[in-house]
Design a protein around this motif. Structure first.
Motif, PDB file in Angstrom:
ATOM      1  N   GLY A 137       0.798  -1.222   0.000  1.00  0.00           N
ATOM      2  CA  GLY A 137       0.000   0.000   0.000  1.00  0.00           C
ATOM      3  C   GLY A 137       0.824   1.263   0.000  1.00  0.00           C
ATOM      4  O   GLY A 137       0.287   2.366  -0.171  1.00  0.00           O
ATOM      5  N   MET A 138       2.128   1.124   0.227  1.00  0.00           N
ATOM      6  CA  MET A 138       3.016   2.286   0.273  1.00  0.00           C
ATOM      7  C   MET A 138       4.449   1.795   0.145  1.00  0.00           C
ATOM      8  O   MET A 138       4.740   0.619   0.354  1.00  0.00           O
ATOM      9  N   VAL A 168      -2.305   1.893   6.237  1.00  0.00           N
ATOM     10  CA  VAL A 168      -2.300   0.560   5.619  1.00  0.00           C
ATOM     11  C   VAL A 168      -1.060   0.400   4.747  1.00  0.00           C
ATOM     12  O   VAL A 168      -0.895   1.082   3.742  1.00  0.00           O
ATOM     13  N   ALA A 169      -0.194  -0.513   5.150  1.00  0.00           N
ATOM     14  CA  ALA A 169       1.040  -0.765   4.402  1.00  0.00           C
ATOM     15  C   ALA A 169       0.870  -1.849   3.352  1.00  0.00           C
ATOM     16  O   ALA A 169       1.680  -1.968   2.439  1.00  0.00           O
ATOM     17  N   GLY A 170      -0.193  -2.668   3.487  1.00  0.00           N
ATOM     18  CA  GLY A 170      -0.407  -3.742   2.530  1.00  0.00           C
ATOM     19  C   GLY A 170      -1.838  -4.241   2.571  1.00  0.00           C
ATOM     20  O   GLY A 170      -2.485  -4.214   3.629  1.00  0.00           O
ATOM     21  N   TYR A 171      -2.327  -4.674   1.413  1.00  0.00           N
ATOM     22  CA  TYR A 171      -3.688  -5.185   1.280  1.00  0.00           C
ATOM     23  C   TYR A 171      -3.657  -6.624   0.797  1.00  0.00           C
ATOM     24  O   TYR A 171      -2.716  -7.057   0.124  1.00  0.00           O
ATOM     25  N   CYS A 172      -4.719  -7.352   1.126  1.00  0.00           N
ATOM     26  CA  CYS A 172      -4.901  -8.705   0.614  1.00  0.00           C
ATOM     27  C   CYS A 172      -6.360  -8.857   0.202  1.00  0.00           C
ATOM     28  O   CYS A 172      -7.239  -8.196   0.768  1.00  0.00           O
ATOM     29  N   ASP A 173      -6.605  -9.702  -0.777  1.00  0.00           N
ATOM     30  CA  ASP A 173      -7.969  -9.991  -1.203  1.00  0.00           C
ATOM     31  C   ASP A 173      -8.344 -11.411  -0.811  1.00  0.00           C
ATOM     32  O   ASP A 173      -7.658 -12.376  -1.173  1.00  0.00           O
ATOM     33  N   TYR A 174      -9.414 -11.527  -0.042  1.00  0.00           N
ATOM     34  CA  TYR A 174     -10.008 -12.829   0.236  1.00  0.00           C
ATOM     35  C   TYR A 174     -11.520 -12.632   0.149  1.00  0.00           C
ATOM     36  O   TYR A 174     -12.199 -12.389   1.141  1.00  0.00           O
ATOM     37  N   ALA A 179      -6.969  -5.074   5.183  1.00  0.00           N
ATOM     38  CA  ALA A 179      -5.621  -4.626   5.528  1.00  0.00           C
ATOM     39  C   ALA A 179      -4.789  -5.810   6.010  1.00  0.00           C
ATOM     40  O   ALA A 179      -5.102  -6.418   7.037  1.00  0.00           O
ATOM     41  N   ALA A 180      -3.747  -6.130   5.266  1.00  0.00           N
ATOM     42  CA  ALA A 180      -2.863  -7.236   5.630  1.00  0.00           C
ATOM     43  C   ALA A 180      -1.631  -6.761   6.388  1.00  0.00           C
ATOM     44  O   ALA A 180      -0.938  -7.560   7.022  1.00  0.00           O
TER      45      ALA A 180
END
Length: 213
Positions: A137-138, A168-174, A179-180
């Motif tokens: 995310g960044m 948010v430094a990282g995202y995940c899709d489930y 926010a991961a």
């Protein structure tokens, strides 16, 4: 003087695999597993792991004074890495166990996957378990040497929601995006298990041991 990395032992983390992974990438640092709040405060870096129910996690932290030690580490500007339930405990509140206040280092709450609808309109299966991609995310020193959309290992039934995008430094899709990884100042926390995530996970742990926020 040898730098000390404290791994918080409050009876709810996969401490053996986390400490072994840290030892594998450490360069002269001492990896110390401890349940002593004073040792946590005195450490140069702190890892806050966790598995299991958030109610039990928060209860033990408060009973032992480790909750205040974590706040003191954050206030002192020392690098802190939260992992899995350790990340969730850093948020403001979790709806697990009929709702419980967490440590409030980050705003946002922890929500149950099983009550969420995916893009298909069906409820999401829990737990979310296995390898999944993390979209960065960044730009952040913790992502150094890790490709965007690298795969990490997840095992969880609850996820972070309502976290400000700036944290948010990282995202995940489930089934839906969550926010991961979250970060602010000297704190970085991840929902996945870097100690179980092969090369990408070891790189993240190595980055943490070098990180100078």
């Amino acid at each position: 003087m040898t730098e000390v990395v404290a791994v918080i032992d409050y009876g709810m983390g996969n401490l053996h695999s986390a400490s072994k992974a840290l030892e594998k990438v450490a360069s002269g640092q001492t990896i110390l597993i401890t349940s002593d709040p004073d040792q946590v405060r005195a450490a140069d870096r702190v890892v806050f792991p966790g598995v299991g129910a958030i109610r039990d996690c928060i209860a033990v932290l408060r009973d032992t004074g480790l909750d205040q030690a974590i706040h003191d580490v954050v206030a002192a500007g020392k690098p802190l890495l939260g992992i899995c339930v350790g990340m969730q405990a850093l948020l403001a509140r979790s709806e697990e166990n009929n709702g419980i206040d967490c440590l409030g280092v980050f705003s946002g709450q922890v929500s149950f996957f099983g009550e969420m609808l995916g893009e298909t309109g069906n409820k999401l299966k829990v737990p979310h378990m296995g390898w999944n991609q993390v979209q960065q995310g960044m730009a952040h020193p913790m992502w150094a040497g890790i490709a965007d959309n690298a795969r990490f290992y997840f095992v969880h039934s609850y996820c972070a929601t309502d976290v400000p995008e700036s944290d948010v430094a990282g995202y995940c899709d489930y089934g839906r995006r969550f926010a991961a990884a979250v970060t602010r100042d000297n704190v970085f926390a991840v929902q996945f298990h870097p100690e179980k995530s092969a090369d990408a996970g070891l790189t993240l742990l190595e980055n943490f041991l070098r990180w100078q926020p």
